[in-house]
Design an enzyme around this catalytic site. Sequence first.
Site, PDB file in Angstrom:
ATOM      1  N   GLU A 130       0.684  -1.199   0.177  1.00 51.99           N
ATOM      2  CA  GLU A 130      -0.045   0.032  -0.029  1.00 51.99           C
ATOM      3  C   GLU A 130       0.838   1.121   0.149  1.00 51.99           C
ATOM      4  O   GLU A 130       1.834   1.234   0.749  1.00 51.99           O
ATOM      5  CB  GLU A 130      -1.047  -0.218   1.229  1.00 51.99           C
ATOM      6  CG  GLU A 130      -1.435   1.119   1.819  1.00 51.99           C
ATOM      7  CD  GLU A 130      -2.285   0.973   3.241  1.00 51.99           C
ATOM      8  OE1 GLU A 130      -2.470  -0.005   3.481  1.00 51.99           O
ATOM      9  OE2 GLU A 130      -2.248   2.078   3.907  1.00 51.99           O
ATOM     10  N   HIS A 182      -2.996  -6.666  10.515  1.00 55.12           N
ATOM     11  CA  HIS A 182      -3.790  -7.890   9.813  1.00 55.12           C
ATOM     12  C   HIS A 182      -3.457  -9.293  10.549  1.00 55.12           C
ATOM     13  O   HIS A 182      -3.162 -10.055  10.055  1.00 55.12           O
ATOM     14  CB  HIS A 182      -3.611  -8.157   8.196  1.00 55.12           C
ATOM     15  CG  HIS A 182      -3.713  -6.861   7.438  1.00 55.12           C
ATOM     16  ND1 HIS A 182      -3.172  -6.548   6.169  1.00 55.12           N
ATOM     17  CD2 HIS A 182      -4.543  -5.616   7.838  1.00 55.12           C
ATOM     18  CE1 HIS A 182      -3.427  -5.454   5.834  1.00 55.12           C
ATOM     19  NE2 HIS A 182      -4.161  -4.737   6.515  1.00 55.12           N
ATOM     20  N   ASN A 237      -5.101  -6.827   1.706  1.00 54.11           N
ATOM     21  CA  ASN A 237      -5.903  -6.382   2.986  1.00 54.11           C
ATOM     22  C   ASN A 237      -6.790  -6.998   3.149  1.00 54.11           C
ATOM     23  O   ASN A 237      -7.337  -7.538   1.970  1.00 54.11           O
ATOM     24  CB  ASN A 237      -6.079  -4.747   2.788  1.00 54.11           C
ATOM     25  CG  ASN A 237      -4.982  -3.931   2.316  1.00 54.11           C
ATOM     26  OD1 ASN A 237      -4.286  -4.059   1.190  1.00 54.11           O
ATOM     27  ND2 ASN A 237      -4.531  -3.056   3.256  1.00 54.11           N
TER      28      ASN A 237
HETATM   29  P1  FAD Z   1     -13.033  -7.142  13.857  1.00 55.11           P
HETATM   30  O1  FAD Z   1     -13.305  -5.975  12.779  1.00 55.11           O
HETATM   31  O2  FAD Z   1     -11.950  -6.726  14.767  1.00 55.11           O
HETATM   32  O3  FAD Z   1     -14.311  -6.967  14.908  1.00 55.11           O
HETATM   33  C1  FAD Z   1     -14.281  -7.831  16.025  1.00 55.11           C
HETATM   34  C2  FAD Z   1     -15.100  -7.087  17.172  1.00 55.11           C
HETATM   35  O4  FAD Z   1     -15.023  -7.921  18.350  1.00 55.11           O
HETATM   36  C3  FAD Z   1     -14.346  -5.492  17.738  1.00 55.11           C
HETATM   37  O5  FAD Z   1     -15.576  -4.767  17.563  1.00 55.11           O
HETATM   38  C4  FAD Z   1     -14.057  -5.995  19.142  1.00 55.11           C
HETATM   39  O6  FAD Z   1     -14.257  -5.072  19.864  1.00 55.11           O
HETATM   40  C5  FAD Z   1     -15.042  -7.017  19.489  1.00 55.11           C
HETATM   41  N1  FAD Z   1     -14.672  -7.934  20.580  1.00 55.11           N
HETATM   42  C6  FAD Z   1     -13.398  -8.616  20.790  1.00 55.11           C
HETATM   43  N2  FAD Z   1     -13.471  -9.462  21.766  1.00 55.11           N
HETATM   44  C7  FAD Z   1     -14.773  -9.299  22.357  1.00 55.11           C
HETATM   45  C8  FAD Z   1     -15.227  -9.606  23.542  1.00 55.11           C
HETATM   46  N3  FAD Z   1     -14.739 -10.562  24.254  1.00 55.11           N
HETATM   47  N4  FAD Z   1     -16.684  -9.279  24.101  1.00 55.11           N
HETATM   48  C9  FAD Z   1     -17.272  -8.458  22.992  1.00 55.11           C
HETATM   49  N5  FAD Z   1     -16.718  -8.013  22.295  1.00 55.11           N
HETATM   50  C10 FAD Z   1     -15.490  -8.323  21.651  1.00 55.11           C
HETATM   51  N6  FAD Z   1      -8.227  -4.254   6.268  1.00 55.11           N
HETATM   52  C11 FAD Z   1      -8.659  -4.029   5.060  1.00 55.11           C
HETATM   53  O7  FAD Z   1      -8.983  -4.864   4.221  1.00 55.11           O
HETATM   54  N7  FAD Z   1      -8.258  -2.907   4.428  1.00 55.11           N
HETATM   55  C12 FAD Z   1      -7.782  -1.568   5.160  1.00 55.11           C
HETATM   56  O8  FAD Z   1      -7.382  -0.506   4.686  1.00 55.11           O
HETATM   57  C13 FAD Z   1      -7.415  -1.930   6.590  1.00 55.11           C
HETATM   58  N8  FAD Z   1      -6.730  -0.823   7.247  1.00 55.11           N
HETATM   59  C14 FAD Z   1      -6.474  -1.422   8.608  1.00 55.11           C
HETATM   60  C15 FAD Z   1      -5.994  -0.238   9.328  1.00 55.11           C
HETATM   61  C16 FAD Z   1      -5.720  -0.471  10.807  1.00 55.11           C
HETATM   62  C17 FAD Z   1      -5.355   0.633  11.488  1.00 55.11           C
HETATM   63  C18 FAD Z   1      -6.183  -1.575  11.258  1.00 55.11           C
HETATM   64  C19 FAD Z   1      -6.024  -1.827  12.601  1.00 55.11           C
HETATM   65  C20 FAD Z   1      -6.740  -2.584  10.584  1.00 55.11           C
HETATM   66  C21 FAD Z   1      -6.829  -2.388   9.131  1.00 55.11           C
HETATM   67  N9  FAD Z   1      -7.483  -3.506   8.536  1.00 55.11           N
HETATM   68  C22 FAD Z   1      -7.563  -3.017   7.138  1.00 55.11           C
HETATM   69  C23 FAD Z   1      -7.867  -4.783   8.787  1.00 55.11           C
HETATM   70  C24 FAD Z   1      -9.212  -4.894   9.026  1.00 55.11           C
HETATM   71  O9  FAD Z   1      -9.693  -3.932   9.838  1.00 55.11           O
HETATM   72  C25 FAD Z   1      -9.590  -6.420   9.901  1.00 55.11           C
HETATM   73  O10 FAD Z   1      -8.906  -7.280   9.066  1.00 55.11           O
HETATM   74  C26 FAD Z   1     -10.653  -6.625  10.184  1.00 55.11           C
HETATM   75  O11 FAD Z   1     -11.663  -5.817  11.063  1.00 55.11           O
HETATM   76  C27 FAD Z   1     -10.910  -7.889  10.867  1.00 55.11           C
HETATM   77  O12 FAD Z   1     -12.598  -8.310  10.962  1.00 55.11           O
HETATM   78  P2  FAD Z   1     -13.147  -9.482  11.822  1.00 55.11           P
HETATM   79  O13 FAD Z   1     -14.500  -9.360  11.560  1.00 55.11           O
HETATM   80  O14 FAD Z   1     -12.460 -10.359  12.008  1.00 55.11           O
HETATM   81  O15 FAD Z   1     -12.944  -8.712  13.088  1.00 55.11           O
END
Ligand code: FAD
Length: 489
Positions: free
Chosen positions: A347, A430, A468
């Site tokens: 990126e 990630h 990503n």
């Molecule tokens: P998440 O989106 O992490 O959601 C999990 C949720 O569960 C969270 O809201 C958390 O608070 C909640 N949770 C966790 N434990 C508990 C618990 N015990 N009780 C209740 N709730 C809980 N990816 C891209 O594709 N493009 C991008 O441009 C990109 N940029 C990024 C920039 C940053 C700064 C970061 C940190 C990540 C980025 N990513 C990007 C990665 C992407 O955001 C993640 O891969 C994605 O959000 C993961 O999705 P998920 O459904 O696995 O979980």
Amino acid sequence: TENLEIENVIIGSGYGGAVVALRLAESGHEVTILEMGLNWEKSGEKFSPMISPGKSAAWLRTKTIAPFFNIFNTKKYTGTLDRWDFSNIKIWMGRGVGGGSLVNGGMAVLPKKDYFGEVFPELNTEEFYGKYFPLAEKELEVNSADESFLENCSFYKFNKVGEQEAHKAGFKTVRVPNVYDFKYMEDEYENKVPRSALAGEVIYGNNYGKKSLDKTYLKKAQETGKVHIHDLHKVESITKGLENTYILEVIQTNTLGETIAKKKIICKKLFLCAGTMGTLELLLKSSNDNKLTLNSEVGQNWGNNGNFMTGRNFVKTFSGGTGVNHSTIPVGGIDNWDDKEHPFFSEIAPLPMGMDVATSLYLMINPVPKKGSVFFNPISKKIDLQWSAENVALARTNAEYFIKKMNKVNGGTRAHLLFNNGFGADICYHPLGGAVLGKATDMMGRLKGSENLYIIDGSLIPGTIGVNPFLTITALAEYCIEHIISEDY
Ligand code: FAD
């Protein structure tokens, strides 16, 4: 302690959780989402920009934790950005209703078809590229910037310079789609609407423009009237109950993180969508503390998606700098994936410091030939990682090759002024894997050996996807929940 019985519980409101909630509700089921973070929209609180961090900046910390802007004090609050530190790696995550979509850069990148097939040999690649990826793109409202806007917008000089320099060094670049509404951004540029991407907002949340999950999947899910989101509800542990039910110990907190209520929730079907690290911590902790039975694949095949943050200082010779103002939304990628010796995708990242620092920043994504693993540490009572220099060896070699090649034709130095002398091998956005599809779970996300327990989030992807990851997480969730609804309900 309050005792509650609920049919369908989803832990976490990120990509996996949001997709599951919408599809279950649409097929007529009541759904409860437990989310440890804040419902920002409901709270009425504003997100803050990177250069003046406010309440949204950090999860219950007194100092900011972004990779570069660590100089700020902040008041303890249930902010949007969290970081877990392990010995060789730091992992950033989003907190709040919408999970990672609140803090991420919005890049919605389709993985290479061949690589997707390599990573998931048992999935039907044609079906994914013909059905689940397009569905995910539509629901997430993915769009691309207009080329003439990018060409003329002073906030994208960093990208233009990044692409020109990459071409000069013999690399290929690609345009990267995003969930940020580029029509909104054009209006921002013309000062017709309040600025967000053009006002330094992203990693602590965007007040406008970004179609985070609360504006797409979760909004649609709530409109069904069947989805109940409880924010500031953290699941502490899972115990197996009678007749394949699950008992959750839940704490409700205030915005200082203090417990204000304890709840015991018994559910018939449990969807673990707490993000890779959250899901693994809950599973491994519950196995250690409550004898929750897990199969031996849980914790295996974890990876950082080959994340490697690097940069170059003194980007001036050829370009005259990277510009004073940077849009926070990336639009360009360097695609070197087909190079057998140095395969990577990078990126071209903004560095919105409010002045021309003549520094180019890159978040590289490399293959992960050697995977790590996650285990429960009974002493710290937390999860821990098996992850060392060996796991990032290829990424480091690629970064050295990339920076050297760029500097040779464009001038500049490795970004010694940034982090770790410009080589952020320990910066991870990630985290993926640990409950891999087809290994720890069956091909639809059912945890092997456990009835009524589903895993639908980044932990299904075995440590690498080459780009990503959120578009892939969304598509996988669409596929899993479609089959679960038709077979298990
Ligand atoms: P998440 O989106 O992490 O959601 C999990 C949720 O569960 C969270 O809201 C958390 O608070 C909640 N949770 C966790 N434990 C508990 C618990 N015990 N009780 C209740 N709730 C809980 N990816 C891209 O594709 N493009 C991008 O441009 C990109 N940029 C990024 C920039 C940053 C700064 C970061 C940190 C990540 C980025 N990513 C990007 C990665 C992407 O955001 C993640 O891969 C994605 O959000 C993961 O999705 P998920 O459904 O696995 O979980």
